[in-house]
Design an enzyme around this catalytic site. Structure first.
Site, PDB file in Angstrom:
ATOM      1  N   ASP A  92      28.751  67.853  34.823  1.00  0.00           N
ATOM      2  CA  ASP A  92      28.792  68.403  33.471  1.00  0.00           C
ATOM      3  C   ASP A  92      27.416  68.942  33.064  1.00  0.00           C
ATOM      4  OD1 ASP A  92      30.510  68.571  31.020  1.00  0.00           O
ATOM      5  OD2 ASP A  92      28.889  67.372  30.166  1.00  0.00           O
ATOM      6  N   GLU A 111      25.216  60.972  52.764  1.00  0.00           N
ATOM      7  CA  GLU A 111      25.285  59.654  53.409  1.00  0.00           C
ATOM      8  C   GLU A 111      26.737  59.176  53.535  1.00  0.00           C
ATOM      9  OE1 GLU A 111      23.145  56.548  51.389  1.00  0.00           O
ATOM     10  OE2 GLU A 111      21.477  57.908  50.981  1.00  0.00           O
TER      11      GLU A 111
HETATM   12  C1  GLC Z   1      30.702  70.556  29.187  1.00  0.00           C
HETATM   13  C2  GLC Z   1      32.141  70.133  29.084  1.00  0.00           C
HETATM   14  C3  GLC Z   1      32.552  70.182  27.655  1.00  0.00           C
HETATM   15  C4  GLC Z   1      31.690  69.229  26.866  1.00  0.00           C
HETATM   16  C5  GLC Z   1      30.218  69.519  27.079  1.00  0.00           C
HETATM   17  C6  GLC Z   1      29.371  68.377  26.609  1.00  0.00           C
HETATM   18  O1  GLC Z   1      30.498  71.878  28.805  1.00  0.00           O
HETATM   19  O2  GLC Z   1      32.937  70.919  29.909  1.00  0.00           O
HETATM   20  O3  GLC Z   1      33.905  69.891  27.468  1.00  0.00           O
HETATM   21  O4  GLC Z   1      31.990  69.340  25.510  1.00  0.00           O
HETATM   22  O5  GLC Z   1      29.914  69.682  28.441  1.00  0.00           O
HETATM   23  O6  GLC Z   1      29.507  67.281  27.459  1.00  0.00           O
END
Ligand code: GLC
Length: 567
Positions: free
Chosen positions: A221, A270
């Site tokens: 993310d 790993e």
């Molecule tokens: C990314 C995710 C989104 C979220 C953001 C904050 O863009 O895909 O859904 O709101 O990160 O974590």
């Protein structure tokens, strides 16, 4: 079953045959896929019970958006405990059962890792708030004194991706205003300080925790956001948070992120099993431009994949799509990586609706579509979405699908304001409807409560009535349905090795027709996508393998894609 030897004589997985290089990976948004207990929110046992759908569809892997312990202020992207399952989704035992069942079915499992921030309910952040400025507990996050005489102004001008300032002020134990902390997203999502080695150590330990539970990789993310420019300088004044994808922003795409991913690559390597095609993979969610900078994330010693959001954002215009595909292929070829194509996910307007506007006018990112906005043309959108998917699935590389796109689900554009849960809605002062419209629970059985999403009528977001006729059981086995189209495309893609093929443009077609061949294991497959205004003839003697719509009179209608074996 996983773990089939690759047949490579050396006894180790040869990288160019590794599973992820052409994998089709299906994104499940756990809240909205299948609800086993009737509380209106999807859960892990629900997902496990529906995995056969993915086998019948023909994908290689499933990616699960976060199901970790979370107050759910950002639908689980606000993680309070990286090592446990939120009770609304089930238990760790349910997660183990899901992974085991998926592996039995021959599906790999990718999970989300959220390393840029935690929830404000994470033990670390609670401890930080209870600790003094300058303490070790605060040093895991980005606490700073405010500007202005009394520290009343945020430390810099950064804006939250969800609207409003990216800083919130704390209150000291005596009730007086205290330091500020950085949150690139909601105020409940404080950013971690990646210059603190404790943060990296913790996240590596989290990766190991899930790898030890046998997951096959991670979607990372906000992968481009972990490292901020030294000194947290002001950004450009005209910064538009809706286009995170620009260079020159002090909070994104800083050179230091690549060191983190080199370490992560060593870590997941790993866990690879030599000769067994069991590479564990890393895929970046990085809204980075230009695309050559994005390719840095998939250099040989970094990540395996990085979503190509430039392709997702390209309007339905032949010349622009051709440039986007070319740039997509050449940028990653330069570093020896496959491209990672995607058209929809839980943050963008579903492509069946995005493409239902005139080109250039479609809303792409997190701003969503509300009842008062111009509405997309559903028939046009679906027609183009099917053609776009058939185009994407012909392209060499890997591809991600978002749950429900195989049913042709449109965005839910008429959600009532009181149903909205995306923090974007509040933080934008109700100017941006946000992302709820692509997150509505999936319809499985038209004549069951919640269209078969769960055993009751409860759904955490209301389902549009139009979802009834799009339910899985209404499309299963129905010639020409979107579900059967996806199944055909995925079967032919696999049989003809398109994901591992080489693309060559055929310059014989009119300018508003995309025409190319992909040469894979089974020889050449020709692809035509008609973005013009007139049908175009399909070359005589062609053997049609798949088409995104009917082909009357051996011609390719507008907004349609065909795959065929040339004469
Ligand atoms: C990314 C995710 C989104 C979220 C953001 C904050 O863009 O895909 O859904 O709101 O990160 O974590």
């Amino acid at each position: 079953m996983l773990g089939t030897p690759s047949g490579d004589q050396s006894g180790t997985t040869r990288d160019d045959r590794a599973w992820w290089r052409d994998a089709v990976i299906y994104q499940v948004y756990p809240r909205s896929w299948a609800d086993s207990d009737g509380d209106g929110i999807g859960d892990l046992p629900g997902i496990t019970s529906r995995l056969e759908h993915l086998v019948a569809l023909g994908v290689d892997a499933v990616w699960l958006s976060p199901f970790y312990t979370s107050p759910q202020r950002d639908a689980g992207y606000d993680v309070a405990d990286f090592r446990d399952v939120d009770p609304i989704f089930g238990t760790l035992a349910d997660a183990d059962a899901l992974v085991a069942r998926a592996h039995d079915l021959g599906l790999r499992v990718i999970v989300d890792v959220v390393p840029n921030h935690t929830s404000d309910e994470h033990a670390w952040f609670r401890e930080a708030l209870a600790s003094e400025p300058g303490s070790a507990a605060r040093a895991r996050y980005l606490f700073r004194d405010g500007r202005g005489d009394a520290g009343e102004l945020p430390p810099n001008n950064w804006q939250s991706m969800f609207g409003g300032p990216a800083w919130s002020r704390t209150t000291s134990p005596d009730g007086s205003p205290g330091q500020w902390y950085l949150h690139l997203f909601d105020a409940s999502q404080p950013d971690l300080d990646w210059t603190n080695p404790e943060v990296g150590d913790e996240l590596e330990s989290v990766l190991r925790f899930w790898l030890d539970r046998d997951v096959d990789g991670f979607r990372i993310d906000v992968a481009h956001g972990l490292v901020k420019a030294d000194g947290l300088p002001d950004g450009p004044e005209n910064f538009d948070p809706a286009t995170q994808a620009t260079a020159l922003q002090p909070m994104f795409d800083q050179p230091g992120v690549h060191e983190i991913y080199r370490a992560w690559r060593r870590l997941v390597d790993e866990y690879a099993v030599p000769g067994a095609d069991r590479d564990r993979i890393l895929c970046a969610e990085a809204w980075v431009l230009p695309i050559d900078s994005l390719a840095h994330y998939v250099r040989p010693d970094e990540l395996h994949q990085s979503f190509n959001f430039s392709f997702l954002m390209t309007p339905w215009i032949a010349s622009e799509l051709r440039i986007s595909i070319d740039e997509g292929l050449t940028s990653v070829a330069a570093v020896g990586a496959p491209q990672t194509w995607v058209l929809s996910n839980h943050d963008v307007v579903r492509h069946a609706s995005r493409l239902g506007y005139p080109p250039q006018a479609g809303r792409t990112r997190s701003e969503g579509i509300g009842p008062d906005d111009p509405q997309p043309d559903p028939a046009l959108g679906l027609r183009r979405a099917r053609a776009a998917t058939a185009l994407m699935l012909a392209l060499p590389g890997s591809a991600y699908l978002y749950q429900g796109e195989e049913l042709g689900l449109p965005e839910a554009t008429l959600l009532p304001d009181e149903a909205r849960q995306d923090p974007t809605w509040e933080r934008s002062n109700h100017t941006s409807p946000g992302r709820d419209g692509c997150r509505v629970p999936v319809p499985w059985e038209a004549d069951r409560p919640s269209f078969g999403f769960g055993p009751t009528d409860a759904t955490w977001l209301p389902q549009p009535q139009s979802y009834r006729d799009l339910a899985v059981d209404r499309q299963d086995g129905v010639d020409g349905s979107t579900l059967e189209l996806y199944r055909t495309l995925l079967r032919v893609r696999r049989d003809r090795g398109l994901g591992r093929g080489e693309l060559t443009w055929a310059d014989v077609a009119p300018a508003d027709v995309l025409a190319f061949e992909v040469t894979g294991d089974a020889g050449a497959t020709a692809v035509l996508t008609n973005l013009g205004t007139e049908p175009v003839p399909i070359p005589p003697g062609s053997r049609v393998l798949a088409a995104s719509g009917p082909l009357p009179d051996s011609a390719l209608p507008v907004d349609t894609t065909v795959w065929f074996v040339p004469a």
